[in-house]
Every structure is written in C-alpha cells, then in structure tokens.
Design a protein around this motif. Structure first.
Motif, PDB file in Angstrom:
ATOM      1  N   LYS A 176       0.830  -1.211   0.000  1.00 17.41           N
ATOM      2  CA  LYS A 176       0.000   0.000   0.000  1.00 17.41           C
ATOM      3  C   LYS A 176       0.862   1.257   0.000  1.00 17.41           C
ATOM      4  O   LYS A 176       0.545   2.229  -0.679  1.00 17.41           O
ATOM      5  CB  LYS A 176      -0.923   0.000   1.218  1.00 17.41           C
ATOM      6  CG  LYS A 176      -2.015  -1.029   1.126  1.00 17.41           C
ATOM      7  CD  LYS A 176      -2.917  -0.970   2.343  1.00 17.41           C
ATOM      8  CE  LYS A 176      -3.987  -2.039   2.256  1.00 17.41           C
ATOM      9  NZ  LYS A 176      -4.864  -2.029   3.415  1.00 17.41           N
ATOM     10  N   ASP A 177       1.952   1.244   0.764  1.00 19.12           N
ATOM     11  CA  ASP A 177       2.837   2.411   0.788  1.00 19.12           C
ATOM     12  C   ASP A 177       3.517   2.623  -0.559  1.00 19.12           C
ATOM     13  O   ASP A 177       3.719   3.756  -0.993  1.00 19.12           O
ATOM     14  CB  ASP A 177       3.881   2.265   1.893  1.00 19.12           C
ATOM     15  CG  ASP A 177       3.270   2.382   3.279  1.00 19.12           C
ATOM     16  OD1 ASP A 177       2.145   2.906   3.397  1.00 19.12           O
ATOM     17  OD2 ASP A 177       3.926   1.949   4.247  1.00 19.12           O
ATOM     18  N   ARG A 178       3.871   1.535  -1.245  1.00 21.30           N
ATOM     19  CA  ARG A 178       4.480   1.666  -2.573  1.00 21.30           C
ATOM     20  C   ARG A 178       3.480   2.249  -3.567  1.00 21.30           C
ATOM     21  O   ARG A 178       3.826   3.098  -4.378  1.00 21.30           O
ATOM     22  CB  ARG A 178       4.973   0.312  -3.069  1.00 21.30           C
ATOM     23  CG  ARG A 178       6.258  -0.124  -2.410  1.00 21.30           C
ATOM     24  CD  ARG A 178       6.725  -1.433  -2.982  1.00 21.30           C
ATOM     25  NE  ARG A 178       8.031  -1.750  -2.436  1.00 21.30           N
ATOM     26  CZ  ARG A 178       8.980  -2.377  -3.088  1.00 21.30           C
ATOM     27  NH1 ARG A 178       8.758  -2.786  -4.316  1.00 21.30           N
ATOM     28  NH2 ARG A 178      10.141  -2.622  -2.541  1.00 21.30           N
ATOM     29  N   LYS A 179       2.248   1.784  -3.498  1.00 19.24           N
ATOM     30  CA  LYS A 179       1.219   2.331  -4.394  1.00 19.24           C
ATOM     31  C   LYS A 179       1.005   3.819  -4.111  1.00 19.24           C
ATOM     32  O   LYS A 179       0.873   4.622  -5.026  1.00 19.24           O
ATOM     33  CB  LYS A 179      -0.099   1.588  -4.218  1.00 19.24           C
ATOM     34  CG  LYS A 179      -0.165   0.297  -4.956  1.00 19.24           C
ATOM     35  CD  LYS A 179      -1.557  -0.287  -4.845  1.00 19.24           C
ATOM     36  CE  LYS A 179      -1.658  -1.571  -5.612  1.00 19.24           C
ATOM     37  NZ  LYS A 179      -2.998  -2.162  -5.543  1.00 19.24           N
ATOM     38  N   ARG A 180       0.960   4.161  -2.831  1.00 19.31           N
ATOM     39  CA  ARG A 180       0.776   5.578  -2.473  1.00 19.31           C
ATOM     40  C   ARG A 180       1.920   6.435  -2.984  1.00 19.31           C
ATOM     41  O   ARG A 180       1.710   7.556  -3.453  1.00 19.31           O
ATOM     42  CB  ARG A 180       0.655   5.720  -0.957  1.00 19.31           C
ATOM     43  CG  ARG A 180      -0.673   5.264  -0.417  1.00 19.31           C
ATOM     44  CD  ARG A 180      -0.787   5.549   1.064  1.00 19.31           C
ATOM     45  NE  ARG A 180      -1.939   4.869   1.596  1.00 19.31           N
ATOM     46  CZ  ARG A 180      -1.932   4.068   2.642  1.00 19.31           C
ATOM     47  NH1 ARG A 180      -0.812   3.846   3.295  1.00 19.31           N
ATOM     48  NH2 ARG A 180      -3.042   3.492   3.054  1.00 19.31           N
ATOM     49  N   LEU A 205       1.376   9.360  -5.543  1.00 22.01           N
ATOM     50  CA  LEU A 205       1.773  10.712  -5.144  1.00 22.01           C
ATOM     51  C   LEU A 205       2.711  11.319  -6.181  1.00 22.01           C
ATOM     52  O   LEU A 205       2.575  12.492  -6.535  1.00 22.01           O
ATOM     53  CB  LEU A 205       2.442  10.669  -3.767  1.00 22.01           C
ATOM     54  CG  LEU A 205       2.822  12.010  -3.155  1.00 22.01           C
ATOM     55  CD1 LEU A 205       1.574  12.842  -2.880  1.00 22.01           C
ATOM     56  CD2 LEU A 205       3.596  11.791  -1.859  1.00 22.01           C
ATOM     57  N   ASP A 206       3.629  10.522  -6.693  1.00 20.74           N
ATOM     58  CA  ASP A 206       4.532  10.986  -7.750  1.00 20.74           C
ATOM     59  C   ASP A 206       3.750  11.363  -9.003  1.00 20.74           C
ATOM     60  O   ASP A 206       4.000  12.411  -9.620  1.00 20.74           O
ATOM     61  CB  ASP A 206       5.545   9.888  -8.058  1.00 20.74           C
ATOM     62  CG  ASP A 206       6.637  10.329  -9.012  1.00 20.74           C
ATOM     63  OD1 ASP A 206       6.765  11.545  -9.276  1.00 20.74           O
ATOM     64  OD2 ASP A 206       7.384   9.462  -9.498  1.00 20.74           O
ATOM     65  N   GLY A 218       1.815  15.679 -12.441  1.00 18.34           N
ATOM     66  CA  GLY A 218       0.750  16.276 -13.237  1.00 18.34           C
ATOM     67  C   GLY A 218       0.391  17.676 -12.768  1.00 18.34           C
ATOM     68  O   GLY A 218       0.178  18.593 -13.569  1.00 18.34           O
ATOM     69  N   PHE A 219       0.335  17.846 -11.433  1.00 13.10           N
ATOM     70  CA  PHE A 219       0.019  19.153 -10.857  1.00 13.10           C
ATOM     71  C   PHE A 219       1.088  20.181 -11.213  1.00 13.10           C
ATOM     72  O   PHE A 219       0.779  21.316 -11.592  1.00 13.10           O
ATOM     73  CB  PHE A 219      -0.136  19.017  -9.343  1.00 13.10           C
ATOM     74  CG  PHE A 219      -0.456  20.291  -8.638  1.00 13.10           C
ATOM     75  CD1 PHE A 219      -1.659  20.943  -8.858  1.00 13.10           C
ATOM     76  CD2 PHE A 219       0.452  20.845  -7.744  1.00 13.10           C
ATOM     77  CE1 PHE A 219      -1.949  22.134  -8.202  1.00 13.10           C
ATOM     78  CE2 PHE A 219       0.168  22.025  -7.085  1.00 13.10           C
ATOM     79  CZ  PHE A 219      -1.035  22.670  -7.313  1.00 13.10           C
TER      80      PHE A 219
END
Length: 197
Positions: free
Chosen positions: A67-71, A75-76, A81-82
């Motif tokens: 889950k932390d890797r997916k987050r 986030l990256d 994109g932002f």
C-alpha cells in the motif's frame, strides 16, 4: 535545474528600478508583483518536490508495504501532473506580462533574465509532463503486483512453496514440499539383513 534557473533569474535580475527617479524595485514583468511571486513560488515548489521524490526513488525498494508503494507512485503521478499544470500557467502568465511590458532603460537590464525565466518555464512543462507519464507507466506496470510485491510466498507457516514454472511460463499446482517428520521407518528395510551379535 530548470526550476533553479527560473526562480534564481527572477530573484536576481527581475526586480529592477524603473528609472533613476523611482528608487523602489519593481517586477520587470509589466510591474506586476504577482508575476514575479508566482514564478518564484512555482520554482521553489518544484525544486523541493524534486528533492523529495529523488529521496523516495532512492528508498523505494526498501518500502515493504504494498500500500505504501502504491501511495508513493500515485503521489509521484499526482505531483508531476500538478506541477506540469503549474508550469503551464507560469509560462502563460509570464509570457503575457512580458508581452505587455514597456522596456525602459532600467527594465532593459533584466530583459535577458526575464526571457530565461519564460523559456525555462516552457521547458519545465515538457519535463514535468514526461515525469507524469513515467509515473503513470510505473503505476500501470505495478498493477500486476510485480512492482509492489516484495514477498513471493505466503506468510502461513504451513503453506507450501509454489511449483517451478513449466515451459509455458504458467505455474503448476504441484508443490515440492512434504510435511516434516512424516516418514515411517520400516523395521527391516528391503534387501538389508539386521546383523545378529
């Protein structure tokens, strides 16, 4: 590096005196303080974001939780994109304000720095779009769990090891582990005579 060029050139050379009669420093982009402030803010955010995600990339393999890797990957993706959007706005805003600027003798000193800030804002759009696409590709590769999974075997102590994949690349259901200490010892093994003493 592009973010350093943008906010560095704005801070160093884009605040100038309009002429000798006005001692106050004005933003070279149409005397609009918001243009300089926005360019500096986006450059600083991008710089610290790059440092943060560089550290995350260095320690990515040591993150044990799926889950932390997916987050981290999401986030990256979101941050890239932002920032691509923020750089697009910065480029449009700075170019628009530069187009409306009337160059006086004082403003002509910072003209090269203003052009550099606009140019590197444009290059930053391309870089952050590429980074967002890279993060999206990394996320798509991770949907098959090969990117995110670190353990290949179950955590149950009685679970058996998976079979060796066959030639087709598909795992078989056959396992290679027998239960421990279940062998029965025969009193007289076949073909062996117990010596009499």
């Amino acid at each position: 590096i592009f973010s350093i060029v943008v906010f560095g050139s704005i801070i160093n050379e884009c605040y100038v005196n309009k002429d000798s009669q006005h001692p106050e420093l004005l933003c070279i982009f149409n005397e609009n303080e918001s243009a300089c402030s926005y360019g500096i803010a986006v450059g600083v955010i991008a710089f610290f974001g790059c440092i943060f995600f560089f550290v995350v990339d260095l320690y990515f393999q040591q993150i044990s939780s799926v889950k932390d890797r997916k987050r981290a990957v999401l986030l990256d993706l979101g941050f890239s994109g932002f920032l691509a959007f923020l750089w697009f706005v910065a480029f449009c805003f700075l170019a628009n304000q530069w187009q409306r600027t009337t160059l006086t003798r004082g403003f002509s000193q910072g003209a090269d720095a203003a052009r550099a800030a606009i140019t590197f804002s444009f290059f930053s759009i391309i870089i952050w779009v590429v980074l967002a696409l890279r993060a999206l590709q990394r996320y798509r590769l991770g949907t098959d769990m090969s990117l995110f999974a670190t353990e290949q075997f179950g955590t149950d102590p009685s679970a058996s090891y998976p079979g060796y994949p066959g030639g087709s690349g598909v795992e078989s259901t056959e396992t290679y582990q027998s239960p421990p200490f279940t062998e029965t010892l025969e009193p007289n093994p076949k073909g062996y005579q117990v010596p009499a003493y």
